[in-house]
Write a protein that holds these residues in place. Structure first.
Motif, PDB file in Angstrom:
ATOM      1  N   ALA A  19       0.829  -1.212   0.000  1.00  0.00           N
ATOM      2  CA  ALA A  19       0.000   0.000   0.000  1.00  0.00           C
ATOM      3  C   ALA A  19       0.863   1.262   0.000  1.00  0.00           C
ATOM      4  O   ALA A  19       0.522   2.252  -0.659  1.00  0.00           O
ATOM      5  N   LEU A  20       1.981   1.225   0.708  1.00  0.00           N
ATOM      6  CA  LEU A  20       2.904   2.367   0.690  1.00  0.00           C
ATOM      7  C   LEU A  20       3.454   2.574  -0.712  1.00  0.00           C
ATOM      8  O   LEU A  20       3.492   3.707  -1.212  1.00  0.00           O
ATOM      9  N   LEU A  21       3.860   1.490  -1.366  1.00  0.00           N
ATOM     10  CA  LEU A  21       4.366   1.597  -2.735  1.00  0.00           C
ATOM     11  C   LEU A  21       3.291   2.141  -3.679  1.00  0.00           C
ATOM     12  O   LEU A  21       3.569   2.985  -4.535  1.00  0.00           O
ATOM     13  N   TRP A  22       2.057   1.675  -3.514  1.00  0.00           N
ATOM     14  CA  TRP A  22       0.921   2.159  -4.311  1.00  0.00           C
ATOM     15  C   TRP A  22       0.766   3.677  -4.134  1.00  0.00           C
ATOM     16  O   TRP A  22       0.629   4.419  -5.105  1.00  0.00           O
ATOM     17  N   ASN A  23       0.795   4.123  -2.888  1.00  0.00           N
ATOM     18  CA  ASN A  23       0.622   5.550  -2.621  1.00  0.00           C
ATOM     19  C   ASN A  23       1.829   6.367  -3.068  1.00  0.00           C
ATOM     20  O   ASN A  23       1.678   7.522  -3.469  1.00  0.00           O
ATOM     21  N   LEU A  24       3.021   5.787  -3.015  1.00  0.00           N
ATOM     22  CA  LEU A  24       4.201   6.502  -3.531  1.00  0.00           C
ATOM     23  C   LEU A  24       4.103   6.682  -5.045  1.00  0.00           C
ATOM     24  O   LEU A  24       4.570   7.689  -5.585  1.00  0.00           O
ATOM     25  N   MET A  25       3.480   5.726  -5.725  1.00  0.00           N
ATOM     26  CA  MET A  25       3.231   5.918  -7.159  1.00  0.00           C
ATOM     27  C   MET A  25       2.270   7.084  -7.364  1.00  0.00           C
ATOM     28  O   MET A  25       2.406   7.859  -8.317  1.00  0.00           O
ATOM     29  N   GLY A  26       1.305   7.226  -6.453  1.00  0.00           N
ATOM     30  CA  GLY A  26       0.403   8.377  -6.507  1.00  0.00           C
ATOM     31  C   GLY A  26       1.129   9.682  -6.272  1.00  0.00           C
ATOM     32  O   GLY A  26       0.858  10.688  -6.932  1.00  0.00           O
ATOM     33  N   VAL A  27       2.078   9.673  -5.345  1.00  0.00           N
ATOM     34  CA  VAL A  27       2.900  10.868  -5.097  1.00  0.00           C
ATOM     35  C   VAL A  27       3.679  11.229  -6.363  1.00  0.00           C
ATOM     36  O   VAL A  27       3.738  12.396  -6.752  1.00  0.00           O
ATOM     37  N   MET A  28       4.264  10.210  -7.006  1.00  0.00           N
ATOM     38  CA  MET A  28       5.005  10.469  -8.245  1.00  0.00           C
ATOM     39  C   MET A  28       4.082  11.036  -9.317  1.00  0.00           C
ATOM     40  O   MET A  28       4.454  11.969 -10.034  1.00  0.00           O
ATOM     41  N   ALA A  29       2.863  10.495  -9.415  1.00  0.00           N
ATOM     42  CA  ALA A  29       1.899  11.011 -10.393  1.00  0.00           C
ATOM     43  C   ALA A  29       1.553  12.465 -10.086  1.00  0.00           C
ATOM     44  O   ALA A  29       1.441  13.292 -10.996  1.00  0.00           O
ATOM     45  N   PHE A  30       1.416  12.782  -8.806  1.00  0.00           N
ATOM     46  CA  PHE A  30       1.114  14.164  -8.420  1.00  0.00           C
ATOM     47  C   PHE A  30       2.258  15.095  -8.819  1.00  0.00           C
ATOM     48  O   PHE A  30       2.033  16.167  -9.378  1.00  0.00           O
ATOM     49  N   LEU A  31       3.484  14.683  -8.537  1.00  0.00           N
ATOM     50  CA  LEU A  31       4.640  15.529  -8.819  1.00  0.00           C
ATOM     51  C   LEU A  31       4.888  15.694 -10.315  1.00  0.00           C
ATOM     52  O   LEU A  31       5.476  16.690 -10.739  1.00  0.00           O
ATOM     53  N   GLN A  32       4.432  14.728 -11.104  1.00  0.00           N
ATOM     54  CA  GLN A  32       4.636  14.790 -12.550  1.00  0.00           C
ATOM     55  C   GLN A  32       3.346  15.110 -13.298  1.00  0.00           C
ATOM     56  O   GLN A  32       3.297  14.942 -14.516  1.00  0.00           O
ATOM     57  N   ASP A  33       2.323  15.549 -12.607  1.00  0.00           N
ATOM     58  CA  ASP A  33       0.988  15.720 -13.192  1.00  0.00           C
ATOM     59  C   ASP A  33       0.972  16.747 -14.316  1.00  0.00           C
ATOM     60  O   ASP A  33       1.037  17.938 -14.066  1.00  0.00           O
ATOM     61  N   PRO A  34       0.856  16.260 -15.549  1.00  0.00           N
ATOM     62  CA  PRO A  34       0.749  17.206 -16.660  1.00  0.00           C
ATOM     63  C   PRO A  34      -0.637  17.836 -16.727  1.00  0.00           C
ATOM     64  O   PRO A  34      -0.849  18.804 -17.436  1.00  0.00           O
ATOM     65  N   GLY A  35      -1.591  17.289 -15.979  1.00  0.00           N
ATOM     66  CA  GLY A  35      -2.954  17.811 -16.000  1.00  0.00           C
ATOM     67  C   GLY A  35      -3.159  19.009 -15.102  1.00  0.00           C
ATOM     68  O   GLY A  35      -4.240  19.578 -15.072  1.00  0.00           O
ATOM     69  N   ALA A  36      -2.136  19.381 -14.364  1.00  0.00           N
ATOM     70  CA  ALA A  36      -2.256  20.546 -13.488  1.00  0.00           C
ATOM     71  C   ALA A  36      -2.159  21.797 -14.343  1.00  0.00           C
ATOM     72  O   ALA A  36      -1.091  22.299 -14.627  1.00  0.00           O
ATOM     73  N   THR A  37      -3.304  22.254 -14.785  1.00  0.00           N
ATOM     74  CA  THR A  37      -3.368  23.432 -15.645  1.00  0.00           C
ATOM     75  C   THR A  37      -4.026  24.573 -14.876  1.00  0.00           C
ATOM     76  O   THR A  37      -4.628  24.347 -13.824  1.00  0.00           O
ATOM     77  N   PRO A  38      -3.942  25.772 -15.420  1.00  0.00           N
ATOM     78  CA  PRO A  38      -4.638  26.887 -14.764  1.00  0.00           C
ATOM     79  C   PRO A  38      -6.144  26.647 -14.659  1.00  0.00           C
ATOM     80  O   PRO A  38      -6.807  27.232 -13.824  1.00  0.00           O
ATOM     81  N   ALA A  39      -6.686  25.740 -15.502  1.00  0.00           N
ATOM     82  CA  ALA A  39      -8.121  25.439 -15.440  1.00  0.00           C
ATOM     83  C   ALA A  39      -8.476  24.515 -14.283  1.00  0.00           C
ATOM     84  O   ALA A  39      -9.643  24.389 -13.924  1.00  0.00           O
ATOM     85  N   THR A  40      -7.474  23.852 -13.705  1.00  0.00           N
ATOM     86  CA  THR A  40      -7.727  22.963 -12.569  1.00  0.00           C
ATOM     87  C   THR A  40      -7.857  23.812 -11.303  1.00  0.00           C
ATOM     88  O   THR A  40      -6.917  24.518 -10.938  1.00  0.00           O
ATOM     89  N   PRO A  41      -9.016  23.729 -10.639  1.00  0.00           N
ATOM     90  CA  PRO A  41      -9.182  24.518  -9.410  1.00  0.00           C
ATOM     91  C   PRO A  41      -8.154  24.105  -8.350  1.00  0.00           C
ATOM     92  O   PRO A  41      -7.799  22.929  -8.238  1.00  0.00           O
ATOM     93  N   ILE A  42      -7.719  25.055  -7.566  1.00  0.00           N
ATOM     94  CA  ILE A  42      -6.705  24.798  -6.543  1.00  0.00           C
ATOM     95  C   ILE A  42      -7.204  23.766  -5.535  1.00  0.00           C
ATOM     96  O   ILE A  42      -6.429  22.951  -5.047  1.00  0.00           O
ATOM     97  N   TRP A  43      -8.504  23.768  -5.234  1.00  0.00           N
ATOM     98  CA  TRP A  43      -9.027  22.815  -4.260  1.00  0.00           C
ATOM     99  C   TRP A  43      -8.928  21.380  -4.770  1.00  0.00           C
ATOM    100  O   TRP A  43      -8.772  20.454  -3.978  1.00  0.00           O
ATOM    101  N   VAL A  44      -8.974  21.195  -6.082  1.00  0.00           N
ATOM    102  CA  VAL A  44      -8.826  19.853  -6.655  1.00  0.00           C
ATOM    103  C   VAL A  44      -7.362  19.414  -6.546  1.00  0.00           C
ATOM    104  O   VAL A  44      -7.071  18.273  -6.184  1.00  0.00           O
ATOM    105  N   THR A  45      -6.454  20.329  -6.845  1.00  0.00           N
ATOM    106  CA  THR A  45      -5.029  20.028  -6.716  1.00  0.00           C
ATOM    107  C   THR A  45      -4.685  19.720  -5.260  1.00  0.00           C
ATOM    108  O   THR A  45      -3.928  18.786  -4.974  1.00  0.00           O
ATOM    109  N   MET A  46      -5.282  20.473  -4.336  1.00  0.00           N
ATOM    110  CA  MET A  46      -5.037  20.213  -2.917  1.00  0.00           C
ATOM    111  C   MET A  46      -5.622  18.860  -2.498  1.00  0.00           C
ATOM    112  O   MET A  46      -5.003  18.136  -1.726  1.00  0.00           O
TER     113      MET A  46
END
Length: 129
Positions: A19-46
């Motif tokens: 489960a830790l490895l699964w969540n670390l993959m999520g952390v990596m996805a967050f840090l590399q998220d190409p979908g984080a655009t100005p159109a993405t609300p800050i509350w969604v990113t948070m």
């Protein structure tokens, strides 16, 4: 005095590591998220950040046998639900990904629910202190 770590089954540690490895993959996805655009609300990113970092921290706390894991994993689950609500009910993710695109989000929600349940069960069995 009894050593509680001897009473904890080995499968619990294996599940917590996976489960830790699964969540670390999520952390990596967050840090590399190409979908984080100005159109993405800050509350969604948070919500995304709380979901993945909270999940990773909660799993680490499971490995450390700390009861705080349950609270952190509940916050992570709530954040997952907020993020998925936005993706599939507010934005157009259904139109972009179609029904097949629901597989990963459903899997993320199921795993987050399972981790909350696991932490609750571990507390009831006094595996967490």
């Amino acid at each position: 005095m009894t050593n509680t770590s001897t009473n904890i089954p080995k499968w619990f540690t294996v599940v917590a590591v996976l489960a830790l490895l699964w969540n670390l993959m999520g952390v990596m996805a967050f840090l590399q998220d190409p979908g984080a655009t100005p159109a993405t609300p800050i509350w969604v990113t948070m919500a995304f950040a709380f979901a993945v970092f909270g999940g990773a921290l909660g799993c680490l706390l499971l490995l450390l046998k700390q009861a705080l894991a349950k609270i952190i994993l509940i916050i992570s689950l709530a954040s997952v639900l907020v993020q998925m609500f936005h993706a599939y009910f507010i934005s157009n993710a259904w139109e972009v990904f179609g029904p097949g695109g629901a597989i990963m989000p459903v899997m993320v929600i199921v795993i987050a629910i399972y981790l909350v349940w696991l932490s609750q069960m571990a507390m009831q069995k006094s595996w967490l202190k």
